[in-house]
Motif scaffolding. Structure first.
Motif, mmCIF file in Angstrom:
data_model
loop_
_atom_site.group_PDB
_atom_site.id
_atom_site.type_symbol
_atom_site.label_atom_id
_atom_site.label_comp_id
_atom_site.label_asym_id
_atom_site.label_seq_id
_atom_site.Cartn_x
_atom_site.Cartn_y
_atom_site.Cartn_z
ATOM 1 N N GLY A 114 0.731 -1.242 0.041
ATOM 2 C CA GLY A 114 0.053 -0.057 -0.039
ATOM 3 C C GLY A 114 0.851 1.232 0.089
ATOM 4 O O GLY A 114 1.962 1.236 -0.364
ATOM 5 N N LYS A 115 0.131 2.363 0.291
ATOM 6 C CA LYS A 115 0.685 3.735 0.255
ATOM 7 C C LYS A 115 1.536 3.925 1.636
ATOM 8 O O LYS A 115 1.200 3.345 2.536
ATOM 9 C CB LYS A 115 -0.217 4.668 0.007
ATOM 10 N N PHE A 116 2.107 5.123 1.587
ATOM 11 C CA PHE A 116 2.788 5.522 2.787
ATOM 12 C C PHE A 116 3.004 7.236 2.488
ATOM 13 O O PHE A 116 3.829 7.709 1.910
ATOM 14 C CB PHE A 116 4.005 5.030 3.139
ATOM 15 N N ASP A 117 2.022 8.073 3.252
ATOM 16 C CA ASP A 117 2.195 9.573 3.088
ATOM 17 C C ASP A 117 2.480 10.079 4.406
ATOM 18 O O ASP A 117 2.822 9.344 5.378
ATOM 19 C CB ASP A 117 1.161 9.851 2.325
ATOM 20 N N VAL A 118 2.093 11.513 4.616
ATOM 21 C CA VAL A 118 2.618 12.015 5.877
ATOM 22 C C VAL A 118 1.592 11.763 6.842
ATOM 23 O O VAL A 118 1.737 11.838 8.324
ATOM 24 C CB VAL A 118 2.303 13.894 5.742
ATOM 25 N N GLU A 119 0.186 11.355 6.707
ATOM 26 C CA GLU A 119 -0.731 10.727 7.617
ATOM 27 C C GLU A 119 -0.513 9.481 8.046
ATOM 28 O O GLU A 119 -0.580 9.374 9.307
ATOM 29 C CB GLU A 119 -2.278 10.550 6.865
ATOM 30 N N VAL A 127 0.419 22.268 9.026
ATOM 31 C CA VAL A 127 0.665 22.224 10.287
ATOM 32 C C VAL A 127 0.874 23.706 10.794
ATOM 33 O O VAL A 127 0.424 24.000 12.029
ATOM 34 C CB VAL A 127 2.108 21.695 10.618
ATOM 35 N N ALA A 128 1.330 24.629 10.286
ATOM 36 C CA ALA A 128 1.468 26.011 10.726
ATOM 37 C C ALA A 128 0.332 26.828 11.093
ATOM 38 O O ALA A 128 0.269 27.514 11.698
ATOM 39 C CB ALA A 128 2.680 26.773 9.552
ATOM 40 N N ARG A 129 -0.700 26.358 10.020
ATOM 41 C CA ARG A 129 -1.938 26.912 10.296
ATOM 42 C C ARG A 129 -3.074 26.135 11.110
ATOM 43 O O ARG A 129 -4.122 26.574 11.217
ATOM 44 C CB ARG A 129 -2.738 26.929 8.763
ATOM 45 N N ASN A 130 -2.477 25.164 11.825
ATOM 46 C CA ASN A 130 -3.100 24.116 12.711
ATOM 47 C C ASN A 130 -4.446 23.632 11.623
ATOM 48 O O ASN A 130 -5.581 23.711 12.362
ATOM 49 C CB ASN A 130 -3.501 24.898 13.990
ATOM 50 N N ALA A 131 -4.023 23.189 10.651
ATOM 51 C CA ALA A 131 -5.284 22.874 9.796
ATOM 52 C C ALA A 131 -4.615 21.176 9.303
ATOM 53 O O ALA A 131 -5.427 20.755 8.397
ATOM 54 C CB ALA A 131 -5.481 23.723 8.568
ATOM 55 N N PHE A 132 -4.091 20.506 9.925
ATOM 56 C CA PHE A 132 -3.756 19.350 9.654
ATOM 57 C C PHE A 132 -4.751 18.230 9.794
ATOM 58 O O PHE A 132 -5.357 18.311 10.785
ATOM 59 C CB PHE A 132 -2.505 18.832 10.230
ATOM 60 N N LYS A 133 -5.098 17.383 8.775
ATOM 61 C CA LYS A 133 -6.105 16.572 8.996
ATOM 62 C C LYS A 133 -5.594 14.982 9.000
ATOM 63 O O LYS A 133 -4.635 14.726 8.221
ATOM 64 C CB LYS A 133 -7.064 16.589 8.100
ATOM 65 N N VAL A 134 -5.939 14.050 9.558
ATOM 66 C CA VAL A 134 -5.766 12.494 9.701
ATOM 67 C C VAL A 134 -6.902 11.712 9.547
ATOM 68 O O VAL A 134 -7.814 11.807 10.156
ATOM 69 C CB VAL A 134 -4.900 12.070 10.973
ATOM 70 N N LYS A 135 -7.008 11.049 8.319
ATOM 71 C CA LYS A 135 -8.210 10.335 8.168
ATOM 72 C C LYS A 135 -9.463 11.357 7.962
ATOM 73 O O LYS A 135 -10.499 10.863 8.475
ATOM 74 C CB LYS A 135 -8.586 9.192 8.986
ATOM 75 N N GLY A 136 -9.299 12.442 7.444
ATOM 76 C CA GLY A 136 -10.321 13.234 7.160
ATOM 77 C C GLY A 136 -10.734 14.230 8.660
ATOM 78 O O GLY A 136 -11.558 14.973 8.580
#
Length: 422
Positions: free
Chosen positions: A150-155, A321-330
């Motif tokens: 499978g894949k591997f990204d920042v999440e 991350v700088a904008r505190n807008a990072f998402k994991v699994k939506g």
């Protein structure tokens, strides 16, 4: 099968240069060459030795090479590595020091996934072993991972980190160096929401791009200058038929190395020429400074295409991350939910990779953390490498980090002088 031929062509060029070096070394070393009183054969053999070794290192994973450390008792204690958690894209490993009582400090060293193996942190590990139980993220070369995994990204990277921290327990202290700093922060915030009891006691972020725009560098300028489409065309290829990851889309290690070398081409060229002269004069040795450095520097690994591209897109361009807008699994990962993890920032005054201010931006994002839990240090005159593995780390930063760990531990270790390991 697009890009496969290009990947195999690069490997062919590397292999050919290794072969040319070996051939030149063997030819110029024939006893009969001693009949000709000319230094040309010595120079040819020297060129061949340096060339063969250099190109051979590019596809070899370095060994940790940590045989022993000196304990408080003044004795050498054997060191062995052990895999605690095994995953397709990276393992959690532990360094066991035999014959020493378990140290109270437990440290998870998060190694970068930025082209080099985790062994780049060897000297950092050695410096911590006398005083800490040391765990390290050992990332795998993407070319060796079948597409079926499978894949591997920042999440996925963030989830790996949160799982590793969870496995080690809440007494762990996390130290993230360079590239993983923003993702170590998001992994901690993820745990703060999903499993607060599993959060680490402290988080030390060293020279990482929390907010790349806080202090622009050549790296951030490149990220803004190039579109994602251009980046995909210039850097992404499919792994060739030779490796287990055949067909996987990657940012090849050889291509990354070309980029690394071009940034300081004149300095690297001089270093290789000087080494060739030393070999010709018989002054070089197998483990001299040049070989120790370049055996590690030239050993590169492929990154999955999705990890590299998502890093550029989400961390650098969109500044999630700088904008505190990072998402994991939506789901939004709110950094403000970190309320009881002590956070220390370490930056180098002369860091040209992650300039001062980029990592410090993390403290402003920690809106739920009291000021008493925040700390920062700017090391005068230190460059990027020096703040985690050089003289600045050994003499100044490491003692400060250990003091910070002790101040935020459940039970502080007995007062003693820390050992500065080489």
């Amino acid at each position: 099968m697009r890009y496969m031929a290009t990947y195999d062509f690069m490997e062919t060029v590397r292999n050919t240069n290794q072969w040319l070096g070996a051939t030149a070394r063997a030819f110029a070393s024939y006893p009969a060459t001693g009949l000709a009183p000319s230094p040309a054969f010595q120079m040819m053999a020297a060129w061949g030795e340096v060339t063969e070794r250099s190109f051979a290192r590019m596809v070899a994973k370095p060994d940790w090479g940590i045989q022993s450390v000196v304990g408080e008792d003044g004795r050498d204690h054997v060191v062995a590595t052990r895999v605690l958690v095994e995953r397709p894209f990276g393992d959690l490993i532990k360094f066991d020091v035999q014959g020493l009582a378990e140290r109270k400090r437990k440290v998870l060293l998060v190694a970068p996934m930025s082209g080099h193996y985790a062994t780049l942190m060897r000297s950092t590990v050695v410096s911590l072993l006398p005083d800490c139980e040391v765990y390290v993220t050992d990332w795998h070369n993407a070319r060796d991972i079948p597409v079926s995994k499978g894949k591997f990204d920042v999440e996925d990277y963030s989830l790996y980190l949160s799982d590793f921290i969870e496995h080690l327990g809440s007494d762990i202290h996390v130290i993230a160096v360079c590239q993983p700093a923003p993702l170590a922060l998001t992994a901690t915030a993820y745990l703060a929401d999903k499993n607060p009891d599993a959060q680490p006691r402290s988080l030390t972020l060293i020279g990482g791009p929390i907010d790349p725009d806080a202090a622009p560098t050549e790296v951030t300028d490149f990220g803004h200058r190039v579109s994602m489409g251009q980046l995909h065309e210039m850097t992404i290829q499919r792994v060739g038929f030779k490796y287990a990851g055949s067909g996987r889309m990657v940012y090849p290690g050889l291509l990354q190395l070309t980029s690394f070398m071009s940034m300081n081409a004149e300095r690297h060229g001089k270093a290789f020429f000087d080494q060739m002269l030393r070999v010709a004069k018989g002054e070089a040795s197998d483990h001299d400074h040049h070989n120790r450095f370049y055996d590690e520097y030239l050993a590169v690994m492929d990154m999955t295409a999705e990890f590299y591209l998502s890093t550029v897109q989400r961390i650098f361009k969109n500044r999630e991350v700088a904008r505190n807008a990072f998402k994991v699994k939506g789901e939004h990962v709110d950094i403000g939910k970190i309320t009881n993890v002590a956070v220390k920032i370490v930056e180098g005054e002369r860091d040209d990779i992650s300039a001062p201010g980029q990592c410090l931006a993390a403290l402003d994002l920690l809106t739920g953390l009291p000021d008493s839990k925040k700390a920062s240090h700017l090391e005068p005159g230190a460059g990027h490498y020096g703040i985690f593995a050089g003289k600045s780390w050994r003499n100044n930063i490491r003692p400060l980090v250990l003091e910070f760990i002790d101040a935020n531990s459940k039970s502080q270790p007995a007062s003693r002088k820390t050992t500065n390991a080489a």
